[in-house]
Design a protein around this motif. Structure first.
Motif, mmCIF file in Angstrom:
data_model
loop_
_atom_site.group_PDB
_atom_site.id
_atom_site.type_symbol
_atom_site.label_atom_id
_atom_site.label_comp_id
_atom_site.label_asym_id
_atom_site.label_seq_id
_atom_site.Cartn_x
_atom_site.Cartn_y
_atom_site.Cartn_z
ATOM 1 N N LEU A 57 -28.754 51.593 -12.103
ATOM 2 C CA LEU A 57 -28.482 50.710 -11.066
ATOM 3 C C LEU A 57 -28.035 49.332 -11.090
ATOM 4 N N GLY A 58 -27.615 48.516 -10.108
ATOM 5 C CA GLY A 58 -27.604 47.149 -9.968
ATOM 6 C C GLY A 58 -26.128 47.047 -10.732
ATOM 7 N N ASP A 59 -26.027 45.943 -11.846
ATOM 8 C CA ASP A 59 -24.886 45.605 -12.473
ATOM 9 C C ASP A 59 -24.636 46.757 -13.628
ATOM 10 N N ALA A 60 -25.676 47.440 -13.965
ATOM 11 C CA ALA A 60 -25.385 48.525 -14.913
ATOM 12 C C ALA A 60 -24.445 49.625 -14.162
ATOM 13 N N ALA A 61 -24.440 49.717 -13.147
ATOM 14 C CA ALA A 61 -23.878 50.808 -12.328
ATOM 15 C C ALA A 61 -22.453 50.099 -11.789
ATOM 16 N N ARG A 85 -37.673 44.482 -25.961
ATOM 17 C CA ARG A 85 -36.153 44.865 -25.972
ATOM 18 C C ARG A 85 -35.882 46.352 -25.927
ATOM 19 N N VAL A 86 -35.391 47.103 -25.130
ATOM 20 C CA VAL A 86 -35.317 48.526 -25.462
ATOM 21 C C VAL A 86 -34.336 48.808 -26.240
ATOM 22 N N GLU A 87 -34.680 49.331 -27.349
ATOM 23 C CA GLU A 87 -33.783 49.731 -28.523
ATOM 24 C C GLU A 87 -32.751 50.775 -27.892
ATOM 25 N N CYS A 142 -31.521 49.179 -15.523
ATOM 26 C CA CYS A 142 -30.805 48.081 -14.792
ATOM 27 C C CYS A 142 -30.858 46.998 -15.887
ATOM 28 N N SER A 143 -30.054 47.223 -16.983
ATOM 29 C CA SER A 143 -29.888 46.254 -18.153
ATOM 30 C C SER A 143 -28.653 45.564 -18.096
ATOM 31 N N GLY A 144 -28.070 45.311 -16.939
ATOM 32 C CA GLY A 144 -27.128 44.446 -16.489
ATOM 33 C C GLY A 144 -25.504 45.285 -16.771
ATOM 34 N N ARG A 145 -24.481 44.565 -16.795
ATOM 35 C CA ARG A 145 -23.092 45.117 -16.845
ATOM 36 C C ARG A 145 -22.691 45.619 -17.981
ATOM 37 N N ALA A 161 -12.507 32.004 -14.077
ATOM 38 C CA ALA A 161 -13.693 31.053 -15.031
ATOM 39 C C ALA A 161 -14.475 30.309 -13.816
ATOM 40 N N TYR A 162 -15.662 30.223 -14.471
ATOM 41 C CA TYR A 162 -16.607 29.618 -13.653
ATOM 42 C C TYR A 162 -17.006 28.040 -14.319
ATOM 43 N N ALA A 163 -17.411 27.139 -13.533
ATOM 44 C CA ALA A 163 -17.959 25.976 -14.196
ATOM 45 C C ALA A 163 -18.969 25.585 -12.935
ATOM 46 N N THR A 178 -31.908 27.654 -7.476
ATOM 47 C CA THR A 178 -31.310 27.989 -8.609
ATOM 48 C C THR A 178 -31.774 29.580 -9.077
ATOM 49 N N ARG A 179 -31.358 30.236 -9.755
ATOM 50 C CA ARG A 179 -31.501 31.407 -10.331
ATOM 51 C C ARG A 179 -32.852 31.607 -11.136
ATOM 52 N N PRO A 180 -33.368 30.589 -11.976
ATOM 53 C CA PRO A 180 -34.770 30.593 -12.505
ATOM 54 C C PRO A 180 -35.702 30.563 -11.501
ATOM 55 N N ASP A 239 -16.933 41.248 -8.330
ATOM 56 C CA ASP A 239 -16.400 39.794 -8.430
ATOM 57 C C ASP A 239 -17.424 38.959 -7.774
ATOM 58 N N PRO A 240 -18.112 37.826 -8.515
ATOM 59 C CA PRO A 240 -19.553 37.260 -7.951
ATOM 60 C C PRO A 240 -18.929 36.221 -7.097
ATOM 61 N N ILE A 241 -17.861 36.040 -6.820
ATOM 62 C CA ILE A 241 -17.371 35.115 -5.604
ATOM 63 C C ILE A 241 -17.818 35.635 -4.246
ATOM 64 N N TYR A 242 -18.116 36.803 -4.034
ATOM 65 C CA TYR A 242 -18.245 37.219 -2.892
ATOM 66 C C TYR A 242 -19.671 37.425 -2.662
ATOM 67 N N GLY A 243 -20.775 37.413 -3.634
ATOM 68 C CA GLY A 243 -21.753 36.894 -3.505
ATOM 69 C C GLY A 243 -22.861 38.225 -3.131
ATOM 70 N N GLN A 244 -22.212 39.213 -3.552
ATOM 71 C CA GLN A 244 -22.779 40.532 -3.062
ATOM 72 C C GLN A 244 -23.817 41.482 -4.131
ATOM 73 N N GLY A 245 -23.810 40.921 -5.498
ATOM 74 C CA GLY A 245 -24.372 41.621 -6.433
ATOM 75 C C GLY A 245 -25.756 41.863 -6.293
ATOM 76 N N MET A 246 -26.531 40.743 -5.980
ATOM 77 C CA MET A 246 -28.043 40.969 -5.708
ATOM 78 C C MET A 246 -28.373 41.660 -4.723
ATOM 79 N N THR A 247 -27.656 41.678 -3.609
ATOM 80 C CA THR A 247 -28.077 42.641 -2.341
ATOM 81 C C THR A 247 -27.520 44.013 -2.657
ATOM 82 N N SER A 248 -26.522 44.141 -3.352
ATOM 83 C CA SER A 248 -26.252 45.641 -3.335
ATOM 84 C C SER A 248 -27.177 46.190 -4.345
ATOM 85 N N SER A 249 -27.595 45.346 -5.449
ATOM 86 C CA SER A 249 -28.841 45.869 -6.433
ATOM 87 C C SER A 249 -30.143 46.233 -5.743
ATOM 88 N N ALA A 250 -30.659 45.436 -4.858
ATOM 89 C CA ALA A 250 -31.562 45.556 -4.055
ATOM 90 C C ALA A 250 -31.480 46.752 -3.112
HETATM 91 C C1 FAD Z 1 -21.699 33.356 -12.127
HETATM 92 C C2 FAD Z 1 -22.229 34.379 -11.423
HETATM 93 C C3 FAD Z 1 -22.664 34.096 -9.938
HETATM 94 C C4 FAD Z 1 -23.223 35.151 -9.310
HETATM 95 N N1 FAD Z 1 -23.313 34.835 -7.808
HETATM 96 C C5 FAD Z 1 -24.300 35.709 -6.895
HETATM 97 C C6 FAD Z 1 -24.673 35.373 -5.791
HETATM 98 O O1 FAD Z 1 -24.412 34.105 -5.169
HETATM 99 N N2 FAD Z 1 -25.211 36.295 -4.994
HETATM 100 C C7 FAD Z 1 -25.358 37.396 -5.604
HETATM 101 O O2 FAD Z 1 -26.200 38.423 -4.708
HETATM 102 N N3 FAD Z 1 -24.926 37.755 -6.886
HETATM 103 C C8 FAD Z 1 -24.385 37.116 -7.760
HETATM 104 N N4 FAD Z 1 -24.084 37.192 -8.804
HETATM 105 C C9 FAD Z 1 -24.215 38.585 -9.354
HETATM 106 C C10 FAD Z 1 -25.700 39.015 -9.672
HETATM 107 O O3 FAD Z 1 -26.046 37.807 -10.796
HETATM 108 C C11 FAD Z 1 -25.706 40.190 -10.380
HETATM 109 O O4 FAD Z 1 -25.299 41.286 -9.468
HETATM 110 C C12 FAD Z 1 -27.424 40.661 -10.466
HETATM 111 O O5 FAD Z 1 -27.890 39.733 -11.468
HETATM 112 C C13 FAD Z 1 -27.472 42.052 -11.135
HETATM 113 O O6 FAD Z 1 -28.978 42.219 -11.337
HETATM 114 P P1 FAD Z 1 -29.213 43.205 -12.472
HETATM 115 O O7 FAD Z 1 -30.492 43.153 -12.394
HETATM 116 O O8 FAD Z 1 -28.665 44.600 -12.300
HETATM 117 O O9 FAD Z 1 -28.695 42.695 -14.037
HETATM 118 P P2 FAD Z 1 -28.809 41.470 -14.555
HETATM 119 O O10 FAD Z 1 -28.949 40.338 -13.742
HETATM 120 O O11 FAD Z 1 -27.533 41.334 -15.837
HETATM 121 O O12 FAD Z 1 -30.277 41.603 -15.486
HETATM 122 C C14 FAD Z 1 -30.146 42.630 -16.563
HETATM 123 C C15 FAD Z 1 -31.559 42.344 -17.544
HETATM 124 O O13 FAD Z 1 -31.813 43.267 -18.236
HETATM 125 C C16 FAD Z 1 -32.181 42.829 -19.670
HETATM 126 N N5 FAD Z 1 -31.672 43.516 -20.643
HETATM 127 C C17 FAD Z 1 -30.487 43.838 -21.010
HETATM 128 N N6 FAD Z 1 -30.526 45.031 -22.090
HETATM 129 C C18 FAD Z 1 -31.828 45.045 -22.298
HETATM 130 C C19 FAD Z 1 -32.705 45.789 -23.300
HETATM 131 N N7 FAD Z 1 -32.205 46.586 -24.148
HETATM 132 N N8 FAD Z 1 -33.941 45.775 -23.042
HETATM 133 C C20 FAD Z 1 -34.665 45.119 -22.371
HETATM 134 N N9 FAD Z 1 -34.175 44.319 -21.400
HETATM 135 C C21 FAD Z 1 -32.701 44.184 -21.348
HETATM 136 C C22 FAD Z 1 -31.152 41.269 -19.504
HETATM 137 O O14 FAD Z 1 -31.906 40.308 -20.480
HETATM 138 C C23 FAD Z 1 -31.766 40.972 -18.115
HETATM 139 O O15 FAD Z 1 -32.797 40.243 -17.942
HETATM 140 C C24 FAD Z 1 -23.398 36.381 -9.573
HETATM 141 C C25 FAD Z 1 -23.130 36.654 -11.058
HETATM 142 C C26 FAD Z 1 -22.552 35.770 -11.819
HETATM 143 C C27 FAD Z 1 -22.067 36.140 -13.040
#
Ligand code: FAD
Length: 380
Positions: free
Chosen positions: A226-230, A55-57, A87-90, A116-118, A30-32, A234-245
């Motif tokens: 970097l990461g999803d911020a950049a 939280r970074v403002e 690297c604060s995500g999408r 749409a995921y479930a 699991t992700r956690p 589409d998560p279905i291909y499972g590449q987001g984490m590898t590309s971020s790393a």
């Molecule tokens: C449904 C789903 C399934 C996926 N399955 C896969 C998979 O099987 N394999 C795979 O490789 N990838 C998968 N991904 C993609 C993967 O989750 C992402 O590519 C990856 O999590 C990107 O990491 P990140 O650290 O860039 O961003 P995130 O994981 O989005 O992390 C960003 C972090 O920044 C924090 N943050 C945001 N704003 C602030 C702020 N202002 N101050 C402080 N902290 C902040 C957030 O709380 C979060 O913890 C999936 C994505 C989804 C949505």
């Protein structure tokens, strides 16, 4: 729990991938758990301090032009920094604010797929299924996806995904009905057999999104993204984490280079983001082409189509067919999808010859029946 292609079932393009050594074992959890392990390992590094719940403002900018990022603001207080990594995500607020303030606004590409995921967890028993996991991607076809993967605590994690309005819903009944529409019966049979533990979780993903920092002539100094911020695929291909790393690895190399030449002052130069974005773009190009190229196999997908994607998709369809009978093709394909090898690995002459030879042996081409793996009877 590491598993590999010897006991895994991947159904794509009408049949199951030939089983054998697919070149890279899969770690399923699991992700956690994943995030907890990564976080504790990073926190254990001697020169790293982790502050939780912060939280970074916003970023703070230098007073002189051209604007430079000189730190971040937390709880109203400035925290100076030589280099800030966004690297604060999408939905990066930093990217939005800097664009709105006219400091830097990289061009953005969005490719609409509206997924749409479930997802839910099931209790896992030893006799549930002969395999270690099943993944189904009905692409080309309905574009429905389904996966049942083993995770810690003797549970299965089930994920279903549909695109462009085809949703698995959020109830047991809607998930089961959706899973029954997959070309493998295994996902639906496991849903019927095993007890659900916990809630059904849903998620909506509108589009792949790429901020083209590499196209900005003068990126703002003191900041990289970097990461999803950049780039968020589409998560279905499972590449987001590898590309971020991989992007993080590139950042480590670039930081090493500039610090070797100009000491910490190099971290504050605009040369650093320029170099980083140039190289990170190369890392992102391959998974971007795979993900959005694949999504254009669906006629409702919107946005700019990467050049050559129709020809690439046609070839990938042959690769998928050949992977039904050739472990070597399955391995080569798997390594490209997992970003261990570049897509050009699929264009090596020996591999192309193998693809041509084996594509005709797929049950899809020969009309032979597809034999599905066994699931135990419903226990409820
Ligand atoms: C449904 C789903 C399934 C996926 N399955 C896969 C998979 O099987 N394999 C795979 O490789 N990838 C998968 N991904 C993609 C993967 O989750 C992402 O590519 C990856 O999590 C990107 O990491 P990140 O650290 O860039 O961003 P995130 O994981 O989005 O992390 C960003 C972090 O920044 C924090 N943050 C945001 N704003 C602030 C702020 N202002 N101050 C402080 N902290 C902040 C957030 O709380 C979060 O913890 C999936 C994505 C989804 C949505």
């Amino acid at each position: 729990m590491p598993t590999d292609g010897r006991n895994a079932y991947v159904h794509q393009g009408g049949a199951y991938r030939a089983r054998g050594d697919w070149g890279r074992p899969v770690l399923s959890m699991t992700r956690p758990l994943l995030e907890g392990v990564v976080r504790s390992r990073v926190a254990a590094l001697p020169n790293v301090t982790v502050e939780s719940g912060v939280r970074v403002e916003r970023v703070s900018l230098s007073a002189q032009a051209p604007a430079r990022v000189v730190g971040v603001v937390v709880d109203g207080a400035e925290r100076p920094a030589d280099l800030v990594v966004d690297c604060s995500g999408r939905s990066s607020a930093i990217a939005h604010e800097l664009a709105e303030a006219g400091v830097v606004a990289p061009p953005v590409t969005r490719v609409g797929i509206d997924i749409a995921y479930a997802s839910c967890l099931l209790r896992r028993g030893p006799d549930d299924f002969v395999g270690s996991f099943v993944v189904c991607q009905d692409n080309p076809g309905t574009f429905r996806g389904g996966a049942v993967l083993p995770v810690e605590g003797d549970r299965w994690q089930v994920t279903l995904a549909g695109v462009h309005g085809d949703s698995p819903g959020s109830t047991d009944a809607s998930m089961l009905a959706f899973a029954r529409g997959l070309p493998t019966p295994v996902v639906a049979e496991l849903l019927e057999r095993c007890e659900r533990v916990g809630d059904v979780e849903t998620y909506r993903f509108p589009s792949s999104q790429r901020r083209h920092h590499e196209k900005v002539h003068d990126p703002v100094a003191g900041l990289v993204s970097l990461g999803d911020a950049a780039c968020s695929f589409d998560p279905i291909y499972g590449q987001g984490m590898t590309s971020s790393a991989l992007q993080a690895e590139v950042l480590g190399q670039v930081v090493g280079e500039v610090v070797a030449r100009a000491d910490v002052a190099g971290l504050r130069s605009s040369e650093l983001p320029k170099r980083f974005y140039r190289r990170a773009a190369r890392v992102v190009d391959a998974p971007w082409r795979i993900a959005v190229g694949g999504d254009f196999g669906h006629r409702a997908t919107t946005g700019p189509r990467p050049p050559g994607s129709a020809a690439l998709n046609a070839y990938v369809r042959q690769v998928v067919r050949a992977s039904h009978s050739s472990v070597e093709v399955a391995r080569a394909f798997n390594r490209v999808v997992q970003l261990a090898d570049p897509p050009t690995a699929l264009a090596r002459p020996a591999l192309v010859a193998r693809v041509v030879r084996h594509a005709g042996r797929s049950p899809v081409a020969s009309g032979a029946p597809v034999v599905h793996p066994r699931v135990g009877p419903p226990s409820r």
